[in-house]
Design an enzyme around this catalytic site. Structure first.
Site, PDB file in Angstrom:
ATOM      1  N   LYS A  47      36.617  17.861   2.324  1.00 26.09           N
ATOM      2  CA  LYS A  47      35.982  16.586   1.992  1.00 26.09           C
ATOM      3  C   LYS A  47      36.736  15.397   2.608  1.00 26.09           C
ATOM      4  O   LYS A  47      36.138  14.377   2.940  1.00 26.09           O
ATOM      5  CB  LYS A  47      35.871  16.448   0.469  1.00 26.09           C
ATOM      6  CG  LYS A  47      34.826  17.391  -0.127  1.00 26.09           C
ATOM      7  CD  LYS A  47      33.441  17.026   0.388  1.00 26.09           C
ATOM      8  CE  LYS A  47      32.362  17.988   0.042  1.00 26.09           C
ATOM      9  NZ  LYS A  47      31.039  17.569   0.550  1.00 26.09           N
ATOM     10  N   TYR A  81      38.940  22.782  -0.637  1.00 31.10           N
ATOM     11  CA  TYR A  81      37.739  21.940  -0.829  1.00 31.10           C
ATOM     12  C   TYR A  81      38.085  20.474  -0.548  1.00 31.10           C
ATOM     13  O   TYR A  81      37.367  19.781   0.180  1.00 31.10           O
ATOM     14  CB  TYR A  81      37.213  22.106  -2.261  1.00 31.10           C
ATOM     15  CG  TYR A  81      36.063  21.183  -2.603  1.00 31.10           C
ATOM     16  CD1 TYR A  81      34.790  21.403  -2.077  1.00 31.10           C
ATOM     17  CD2 TYR A  81      36.241  20.088  -3.452  1.00 31.10           C
ATOM     18  CE1 TYR A  81      33.729  20.553  -2.386  1.00 31.10           C
ATOM     19  CE2 TYR A  81      35.192  19.236  -3.772  1.00 31.10           C
ATOM     20  CZ  TYR A  81      33.932  19.469  -3.234  1.00 31.10           C
ATOM     21  OH  TYR A  81      32.880  18.624  -3.537  1.00 31.10           O
TER      22      TYR A  81
HETATM   23  P1  NAP Z   1      24.945  21.731  -6.012  1.00 32.25           P
HETATM   24  O1  NAP Z   1      24.294  21.319  -7.267  1.00 32.25           O
HETATM   25  O2  NAP Z   1      25.766  22.976  -5.976  1.00 32.25           O
HETATM   26  O3  NAP Z   1      23.832  21.802  -4.858  1.00 32.25           O
HETATM   27  C1  NAP Z   1      24.205  22.160  -3.561  1.00 32.25           C
HETATM   28  C2  NAP Z   1      23.049  21.956  -2.607  1.00 32.25           C
HETATM   29  O4  NAP Z   1      23.526  22.273  -1.293  1.00 32.25           O
HETATM   30  C3  NAP Z   1      21.884  22.881  -2.895  1.00 32.25           C
HETATM   31  O5  NAP Z   1      20.699  22.193  -2.608  1.00 32.25           O
HETATM   32  C4  NAP Z   1      22.089  24.024  -1.902  1.00 32.25           C
HETATM   33  O6  NAP Z   1      20.888  24.648  -1.492  1.00 32.25           O
HETATM   34  C5  NAP Z   1      22.690  23.268  -0.722  1.00 32.25           C
HETATM   35  N1  NAP Z   1      23.466  24.105   0.178  1.00 32.25           N
HETATM   36  C6  NAP Z   1      24.616  24.783  -0.086  1.00 32.25           C
HETATM   37  N2  NAP Z   1      25.032  25.439   0.994  1.00 32.25           N
HETATM   38  C7  NAP Z   1      24.113  25.173   1.975  1.00 32.25           C
HETATM   39  C8  NAP Z   1      23.972  25.573   3.321  1.00 32.25           C
HETATM   40  N3  NAP Z   1      24.853  26.389   3.902  1.00 32.25           N
HETATM   41  N4  NAP Z   1      22.919  25.099   4.038  1.00 32.25           N
HETATM   42  C9  NAP Z   1      22.006  24.273   3.464  1.00 32.25           C
HETATM   43  N5  NAP Z   1      22.081  23.875   2.182  1.00 32.25           N
HETATM   44  C10 NAP Z   1      23.121  24.327   1.451  1.00 32.25           C
HETATM   45  O7  NAP Z   1      25.933  20.582  -5.468  1.00 32.25           O
HETATM   46  P2  NAP Z   1      26.019  19.027  -5.859  1.00 32.25           P
HETATM   47  O8  NAP Z   1      26.932  18.897  -7.003  1.00 32.25           O
HETATM   48  O9  NAP Z   1      24.661  18.425  -5.894  1.00 32.25           O
HETATM   49  O10 NAP Z   1      26.834  18.479  -4.585  1.00 32.25           O
HETATM   50  C11 NAP Z   1      26.192  17.888  -3.475  1.00 32.25           C
HETATM   51  C12 NAP Z   1      27.253  17.330  -2.538  1.00 32.25           C
HETATM   52  O11 NAP Z   1      28.069  16.385  -3.251  1.00 32.25           O
HETATM   53  C13 NAP Z   1      28.225  18.374  -2.005  1.00 32.25           C
HETATM   54  O12 NAP Z   1      28.558  18.073  -0.671  1.00 32.25           O
HETATM   55  C14 NAP Z   1      29.426  18.232  -2.910  1.00 32.25           C
HETATM   56  O13 NAP Z   1      30.614  18.676  -2.288  1.00 32.25           O
HETATM   57  C15 NAP Z   1      29.433  16.748  -3.183  1.00 32.25           C
HETATM   58  N6  NAP Z   1      30.104  16.362  -4.421  1.00 32.25           N
HETATM   59  C16 NAP Z   1      29.696  16.819  -5.632  1.00 32.25           C
HETATM   60  C17 NAP Z   1      30.386  16.417  -6.775  1.00 32.25           C
HETATM   61  C18 NAP Z   1      30.006  16.856  -8.164  1.00 32.25           C
HETATM   62  O14 NAP Z   1      30.766  16.557  -9.100  1.00 32.25           O
HETATM   63  N7  NAP Z   1      28.891  17.513  -8.378  1.00 32.25           N
HETATM   64  C19 NAP Z   1      31.490  15.571  -6.660  1.00 32.25           C
HETATM   65  C20 NAP Z   1      31.873  15.136  -5.424  1.00 32.25           C
HETATM   66  C21 NAP Z   1      31.165  15.533  -4.292  1.00 32.25           C
HETATM   67  P3  NAP Z   1      20.251  25.943  -2.239  1.00 32.25           P
HETATM   68  O15 NAP Z   1      19.556  25.408  -3.484  1.00 32.25           O
HETATM   69  O16 NAP Z   1      19.291  26.481  -1.251  1.00 32.25           O
HETATM   70  O17 NAP Z   1      21.373  26.872  -2.569  1.00 32.25           O
END
Ligand code: NAP
Length: 248
Positions: A160, A156
């Site tokens: 990133k 992961y």
């Molecule tokens: P999340 O709550 O798991 O939501 C993921 C989102 O991505 C959902 O809307 C999902 O859609 C969509 N998605 C996943 N796979 C997809 C695909 N193949 N095509 C289109 N849409 C897809 O994640 P989050 O925590 O909001 O994270 C958002 C971004 O921030 C990610 O890139 C993650 O790596 C990054 N990030 C998150 C954190 C954290 O602590 N949360 C920290 C650092 C970076 P569905 O609803 O349709 O499944």
């Protein structure tokens, strides 16, 4: 400041978490927002309906960013329909955790297919439209672990880190067209992605965050609105850290 009226923004993975907060915040500033999802149609619809109920403009668009051909044509189609695409938030992402010695090839492939190739397919399609307009904003989502590493998140973190290298390169490629390309690098944010952590894990984690807490999706959305705005026209190739001081 930060007015986005008249602009069209696509947020991939806008149905939940950080993407949802970005979609809502961009709409609050006046942008017409396209909320992408892959599985969560009902959730994406709820996000769009909520935006419209609050006086904003939004629609949903289901496509899997891992399917790069389908993604490129979906973005082409929506840009054609709106006659523009001003902002891309390449947020859709997945996490699969595991120590290196237990890492499965297929998990690494999947992480790179969604997080890296998916984000690049979005950027490729968006830049084609933005190039003609000679302006645009591309915002990628990386992660604090892509910058500092984390035991148990090798693949992961690699995906990133790749996003940062790609964003910096794209920023250089398109600067002459006034397209800015930046990265938001969140720390640990309360979303579905981190909801699997136990309370004990969260407590441990918060100990290494100087601000002493996890972040909210809304706190990421603030950086997104700034980077999308005219006020950020002179900011490109940058990694904006929103991590509570966890990595400085
Ligand atoms: P999340 O709550 O798991 O939501 C993921 C989102 O991505 C959902 O809307 C999902 O859609 C969509 N998605 C996943 N796979 C997809 C695909 N193949 N095509 C289109 N849409 C897809 O994640 P989050 O925590 O909001 O994270 C958002 C971004 O921030 C990610 O890139 C993650 O790596 C990054 N990030 C998150 C954190 C954290 O602590 N949360 C920290 C650092 C970076 P569905 O609803 O349709 O499944």
């Amino acid at each position: 400041m930060f007015q986005l009226s008249g602009k069209v923004a696509l947020v991939t993975g806008g149905s939940r978490g950080i993407g949802r907060a970005c979609a809502e915040a961009l709409a609050e500033q006046g942008a017409t927002v396209v909320v992408n999802y892959v599985k969560g149609e009902a959730q994406a619809r709820e996000v769009a309906d909520q935006i419209v109920a609050n006086g904003g403009k939004a629609e949903i668009a289901g496509f899997d960013v891992a399917d790069t051909k389908a993604t490129e044509s979906a973005i082409e189609e929506l840009a054609k329909r709106h006659g523009r695409l001003d902002v891309l938030v390449a947020n859709a992402g997945i996490s699969i955790d595991g120590l290196l010695l237990r890492l499965k090839d297929e998990d690494t492939d999947r992480l790179f297919q969604v997080n890296v190739k998916g984000s690049l397919a979005c950027a490729k399609a968006a830049t084609k439209v933005m190039m003609r307009a000679k302006t645009g904003r591309i915002i990628f989502l990386s992660s604090v672990v892509g910058e500092m590493g984390n035991a148990g998140q090798t693949a992961y973190a690699a995906s990133k880190a790749a996003v940062i290298g790609a964003a910096k390169s794209i920023a250089r490629e398109f600067a002459s067209r006034s397209i800015t390309v930046n990265v938001i690098s969140p720390g640990f944010i309360d979303t579905d992605m981190t909801s699997g952590m136990t309370e004990a894990m969260k407590e441990q984690l918060v100990k290494v965050v100087p601000l002493g807490r996890t972040g909210t999706a809304r706190e990421i959305a603030g950086a997104c609105v700034y980077l999308a705005s005219d006020e950020a026209a002179y900011v490109t190739g940058q990694v904006i850290r929103v991590n509570g001081g966890m990595y400085v």
